[in-house]
Design a protein around this motif. Structure first.
Motif, PDB file in Angstrom:
ATOM      1  N   LYS A   1       0.831  -1.209   0.000  1.00 32.98           N
ATOM      2  CA  LYS A   1       0.000   0.000   0.000  1.00 32.98           C
ATOM      3  C   LYS A   1       0.862   1.254   0.000  1.00 32.98           C
ATOM      4  CE  LYS A   1      -3.828   2.143   2.550  1.00 32.98           C
ATOM      5  NZ  LYS A   1      -4.762   1.992   3.717  1.00 32.98           N
ATOM      6  N   ASP A   2       1.927   1.254   0.805  1.00 29.92           N
ATOM      7  CA  ASP A   2       2.820   2.405   0.846  1.00 29.92           C
ATOM      8  C   ASP A   2       3.490   2.621  -0.503  1.00 29.92           C
ATOM      9  OD1 ASP A   2       4.295   4.384   2.758  1.00 29.92           O
ATOM     10  OD2 ASP A   2       5.930   3.394   1.676  1.00 29.92           O
ATOM     11  N   ALA A   3       3.899   1.524  -1.139  1.00 33.10           N
ATOM     12  CA  ALA A   3       4.548   1.633  -2.449  1.00 33.10           C
ATOM     13  C   ALA A   3       3.575   2.178  -3.498  1.00 33.10           C
ATOM     14  CB  ALA A   3       5.087   0.274  -2.874  1.00 33.10           C
ATOM     15  N   ILE A   4       2.332   1.752  -3.423  1.00 33.81           N
ATOM     16  CA  ILE A   4       1.313   2.276  -4.340  1.00 33.81           C
ATOM     17  C   ILE A   4       1.151   3.771  -4.139  1.00 33.81           C
ATOM     18  CG2 ILE A   4      -1.165   2.283  -4.836  1.00 33.81           C
ATOM     19  CD1 ILE A   4      -1.155  -0.744  -4.404  1.00 33.81           C
ATOM     20  N   GLN A   5       1.118   4.194  -2.876  1.00 34.14           N
ATOM     21  CA  GLN A   5       0.995   5.625  -2.576  1.00 34.14           C
ATOM     22  C   GLN A   5       2.221   6.402  -3.043  1.00 34.14           C
ATOM     23  OE1 GLN A   5       0.248   5.359   1.645  1.00 34.14           O
ATOM     24  NE2 GLN A   5      -1.969   5.161   1.374  1.00 34.14           N
ATOM     25  N   ASN A   6       3.345   5.706  -3.183  1.00 33.08           N
ATOM     26  CA  ASN A   6       4.566   6.326  -3.695  1.00 33.08           C
ATOM     27  C   ASN A   6       4.674   6.226  -5.217  1.00 33.08           C
ATOM     28  OD1 ASN A   6       5.753   7.366  -1.328  1.00 33.08           O
ATOM     29  ND2 ASN A   6       6.555   5.364  -0.769  1.00 33.08           N
ATOM     30  N   GLY A   7       3.597   5.808  -5.846  1.00 36.86           N
ATOM     31  CA  GLY A   7       3.547   5.813  -7.305  1.00 36.86           C
ATOM     32  C   GLY A   7       3.884   4.506  -7.982  1.00 36.86           C
ATOM     33  N   CYS A   8       4.164   3.461  -7.233  1.00 39.48           N
ATOM     34  CA  CYS A   8       4.520   2.167  -7.847  1.00 39.48           C
ATOM     35  C   CYS A   8       3.275   1.457  -8.369  1.00 39.48           C
ATOM     36  CB  CYS A   8       5.231   1.282  -6.833  1.00 39.48           C
ATOM     37  SG  CYS A   8       6.827   1.925  -6.288  1.00 39.48           S
ATOM     38  N   ARG A   9       3.427   0.813  -9.520  1.00 36.90           N
ATOM     39  CA  ARG A   9       2.346   0.025 -10.094  1.00 36.90           C
ATOM     40  C   ARG A   9       2.823  -1.364 -10.511  1.00 36.90           C
ATOM     41  NH1 ARG A   9       0.294   3.440  -7.826  1.00 36.90           N
ATOM     42  NH2 ARG A   9      -1.405   4.850  -8.449  1.00 36.90           N
ATOM     43  N   HIS A  10       4.092  -1.618 -10.379  1.00 35.31           N
ATOM     44  CA  HIS A  10       4.648  -2.935 -10.677  1.00 35.31           C
ATOM     45  C   HIS A  10       5.414  -3.417  -9.447  1.00 35.31           C
ATOM     46  CE1 HIS A  10       3.517  -2.088 -14.784  1.00 35.31           C
ATOM     47  NE2 HIS A  10       4.237  -0.983 -14.754  1.00 35.31           N
ATOM     48  N   PHE A  11       5.280  -4.698  -9.161  1.00 29.36           N
ATOM     49  CA  PHE A  11       5.858  -5.239  -7.933  1.00 29.36           C
ATOM     50  C   PHE A  11       6.594  -6.550  -8.195  1.00 29.36           C
ATOM     51  CE2 PHE A  11       2.490  -2.457  -6.668  1.00 29.36           C
ATOM     52  CZ  PHE A  11       2.913  -1.898  -5.467  1.00 29.36           C
ATOM     53  N   ILE A  12       7.765  -6.646  -7.603  1.00 26.66           N
ATOM     54  CA  ILE A  12       8.489  -7.908  -7.530  1.00 26.66           C
ATOM     55  C   ILE A  12       8.583  -8.236  -6.047  1.00 26.66           C
ATOM     56  CG2 ILE A  12      10.653  -9.128  -7.961  1.00 26.66           C
ATOM     57  CD1 ILE A  12      11.143  -7.196 -10.295  1.00 26.66           C
ATOM     58  N   VAL A  13       7.963  -9.337  -5.637  1.00 27.50           N
ATOM     59  CA  VAL A  13       7.882  -9.678  -4.221  1.00 27.50           C
ATOM     60  C   VAL A  13       8.578 -11.014  -3.974  1.00 27.50           C
ATOM     61  CG1 VAL A  13       6.368 -10.018  -2.237  1.00 27.50           C
ATOM     62  CG2 VAL A  13       5.647  -8.489  -4.100  1.00 27.50           C
ATOM     63  N   GLY A  14       9.638 -10.979  -3.175  1.00 27.29           N
ATOM     64  CA  GLY A  14      10.310 -12.205  -2.770  1.00 27.29           C
ATOM     65  C   GLY A  14       9.613 -12.757  -1.539  1.00 27.29           C
ATOM     66  N   ILE A  15       9.245 -14.038  -1.570  1.00 27.49           N
ATOM     67  CA  ILE A  15       8.383 -14.557  -0.517  1.00 27.49           C
ATOM     68  C   ILE A  15       9.043 -15.642   0.328  1.00 27.49           C
ATOM     69  CG2 ILE A  15       6.234 -13.925  -1.632  1.00 27.49           C
ATOM     70  CD1 ILE A  15       6.065 -16.800  -2.640  1.00 27.49           C
ATOM     71  N   GLY A  16      10.328 -15.560   0.535  1.00 26.08           N
ATOM     72  CA  GLY A  16      10.989 -16.520   1.410  1.00 26.08           C
ATOM     73  C   GLY A  16      11.122 -16.007   2.827  1.00 26.08           C
ATOM     74  N   GLY A  17      11.209 -16.919   3.775  1.00 27.75           N
ATOM     75  CA  GLY A  17      11.612 -16.599   5.135  1.00 27.75           C
ATOM     76  C   GLY A  17      10.582 -15.969   6.039  1.00 27.75           C
ATOM     77  N   SER A  18       9.298 -16.204   5.799  1.00 29.83           N
ATOM     78  CA  SER A  18       8.319 -15.577   6.681  1.00 29.83           C
ATOM     79  C   SER A  18       7.970 -16.466   7.861  1.00 29.83           C
ATOM     80  CB  SER A  18       7.040 -15.203   5.942  1.00 29.83           C
ATOM     81  OG  SER A  18       6.063 -16.199   6.086  1.00 29.83           O
ATOM     82  N   ALA A  19       7.318 -15.857   8.838  1.00 31.02           N
ATOM     83  CA  ALA A  19       6.923 -16.553  10.055  1.00 31.02           C
ATOM     84  C   ALA A  19       5.458 -16.956  10.019  1.00 31.02           C
ATOM     85  CB  ALA A  19       7.165 -15.641  11.260  1.00 31.02           C
ATOM     86  N   THR A  20       4.829 -16.845   8.868  1.00 36.38           N
ATOM     87  CA  THR A  20       3.368 -16.901   8.794  1.00 36.38           C
ATOM     88  C   THR A  20       2.831 -18.080   8.000  1.00 36.38           C
ATOM     89  OG1 THR A  20       3.464 -15.454   6.866  1.00 36.38           O
ATOM     90  CG2 THR A  20       3.184 -14.409   9.009  1.00 36.38           C
ATOM     91  N   ASN A  21       1.556 -18.372   8.227  1.00 33.62           N
ATOM     92  CA  ASN A  21       0.861 -19.418   7.481  1.00 33.62           C
ATOM     93  C   ASN A  21      -0.620 -19.042   7.362  1.00 33.62           C
ATOM     94  OD1 ASN A  21       1.686 -22.199   6.396  1.00 33.62           O
ATOM     95  ND2 ASN A  21      -0.264 -22.662   7.387  1.00 33.62           N
ATOM     96  N   ASP A  22      -0.861 -17.748   7.146  1.00 39.22           N
ATOM     97  CA  ASP A  22      -2.242 -17.255   7.140  1.00 39.22           C
ATOM     98  C   ASP A  22      -2.856 -17.187   5.751  1.00 39.22           C
ATOM     99  OD1 ASP A  22      -0.925 -15.079   6.036  1.00 39.22           O
ATOM    100  OD2 ASP A  22      -1.768 -13.590   7.416  1.00 39.22           O
ATOM    101  N   GLY A  23      -2.209 -17.792   4.772  1.00 38.00           N
ATOM    102  CA  GLY A  23      -2.758 -17.773   3.426  1.00 38.00           C
ATOM    103  C   GLY A  23      -2.661 -16.422   2.749  1.00 38.00           C
ATOM    104  N   GLY A  24      -1.850 -15.531   3.312  1.00 32.46           N
ATOM    105  CA  GLY A  24      -1.748 -14.191   2.748  1.00 32.46           C
ATOM    106  C   GLY A  24      -2.952 -13.319   3.061  1.00 32.46           C
ATOM    107  N   VAL A  25      -3.833 -13.816   3.923  1.00 31.98           N
ATOM    108  CA  VAL A  25      -5.064 -13.087   4.243  1.00 31.98           C
ATOM    109  C   VAL A  25      -4.756 -11.744   4.901  1.00 31.98           C
ATOM    110  CG1 VAL A  25      -7.075 -13.091   5.770  1.00 31.98           C
ATOM    111  CG2 VAL A  25      -6.595 -15.067   4.334  1.00 31.98           C
ATOM    112  N   GLY A  26      -3.809 -11.715   5.826  1.00 32.45           N
ATOM    113  CA  GLY A  26      -3.462 -10.453   6.472  1.00 32.45           C
ATOM    114  C   GLY A  26      -3.027  -9.415   5.462  1.00 32.45           C
ATOM    115  N   MET A  27      -2.206  -9.827   4.518  1.00 35.40           N
ATOM    116  CA  MET A  27      -1.743  -8.930   3.464  1.00 35.40           C
ATOM    117  C   MET A  27      -2.918  -8.340   2.693  1.00 35.40           C
ATOM    118  SD  MET A  27       0.445 -10.021   0.083  1.00 35.40           S
ATOM    119  CE  MET A  27      -0.887 -11.129  -0.406  1.00 35.40           C
ATOM    120  N   LEU A  28      -3.869  -9.189   2.342  1.00 31.53           N
ATOM    121  CA  LEU A  28      -5.012  -8.732   1.568  1.00 31.53           C
ATOM    122  C   LEU A  28      -5.960  -7.872   2.398  1.00 31.53           C
ATOM    123  CD1 LEU A  28      -5.567 -12.050  -0.384  1.00 31.53           C
ATOM    124  CD2 LEU A  28      -4.773  -9.881  -1.330  1.00 31.53           C
TER     125      LEU A  28
END
Length: 275
Positions: free
Chosen positions: A59-86
């Motif tokens: 959301k912060d990146a979008i507010q900074n004008g970004c419209r393309h994203f490369i997201v590395g998804i290794g090393g997290s502590a979570t298993n929430d299905g990405g629900v929190g992110m959404l």
């Protein structure tokens, strides 16, 4: 740049991320907002840890004008299905009373409906490329809960619970978003090499413009573009006695890329578990 977001245990963390101004592209490392190294002791519990902060970074990146994203998804502590992110991006994951479900995988137990009424409108203008290096499905014996849950603090009982809840979540998402596919290679890998949550599957479910660079092959041109300035490649997996490490495309895939341009490659083991 950097932004303060909600960490995996609910405490604030500062997450740095990169912006390529020329292409309005944000480069985000999921573990900087929801990382396994950001929790310890009793906080290391995937029933409670959340990816909400990852959504706040987007959301912060979008507010900074970004419209393309490369997201590395290794090393997290979570298993929430990405629900929190959404949730941070405006999606509603509601219980029977119409309230947002709780943070963490435990919230999925209460999930009754998914709404999009308040989704960040700019999201439809965005494209996402997900960088992960394993191909696990969302659920089952090779799913994210079974394979990566233990290193996030999950007990055998938690693993069975989370797998059941994620399967229901996937079925519910499929009803509303037909292109959501829990069996797609990498859907459960949003944990990638260190195992994150199922964010890749979640992003893929709700953002039609998402592609997943499973094995890194789709983004190999990025690596090759730096090759003339590079003399060798070193991989550093956490351990080789983990069955996933022997199948890891981070090692196999990058080694193939190195070989394709006649670059020496090696791998070093760094095992903090002491075995």
């Amino acid at each position: 740049t950097q932004v303060q977001v909600t960490g995996p245990s609910g405490h604030p963390v500062v997450c740095p991320y990169g912006i390529v101004d020329e292409t309005h592209t944000a480069i985000i490392e999921m573990s900087s907002a929801a990382g396994i190294t950001q929790v310890s002791g009793e906080e290391k519990n995937p029933l409670n840890t959340t990816t909400y902060g990852v959504g706040e970074v987007i959301k912060d990146a979008i507010q900074n004008g970004c419209r393309h994203f490369i997201v590395g998804i290794g090393g997290s502590a979570t298993n929430d299905g990405g629900v929190g992110m959404l949730q941070a991006l405006g999606f509603g994951f509601l219980d029977k009373n119409g309230n947002q479900i709780r943070f963490g995988a435990k919230g999925l137990e209460d999930l009754e409906s998914i709404t999009t009424d308040h989704v960040l409108p700019e999201l439809k203008e965005c494209t996402f490329r997900i960088a992960c290096d394993v191909s696990n499905p969302l659920c089952g014996e090779q799913g994210c809960s079974a394979i990566y849950g233990p290193q996030k603090g999950a007990t055998s009982t938690m693993i069975l619970q989370m797998d059941k809840w994620l399967a229901y979540y996937a079925a519910l998402a499929r009803e509303q978003f037909p292109h959501a596919d829990a069996k797609y290679p990498g859907a459960g890998a949003a944990g990638a090499s260190s195992s994150a949550s199922s964010a890749a599957g979640a992003v893929g479910a709700f953002a039609p413009s998402t592609t997943s660079a499973v094995n890194g092959q789709r983004e190999s041109h990025v690596f090759v573009s730096f090759a003339p300035k590079t003399s060798s490649m070193v991989n550093a997996p956490s351990r080789f006695n983990n069955p996933e490490s022997t199948k890891s495309s981070k090692i196999a895939g990058s080694s193939r890329l190195a070989a394709s341009i006649v670059m020496p490659a090696s791998a070093l083991q760094h095992n903090t578990a002491g075995s």
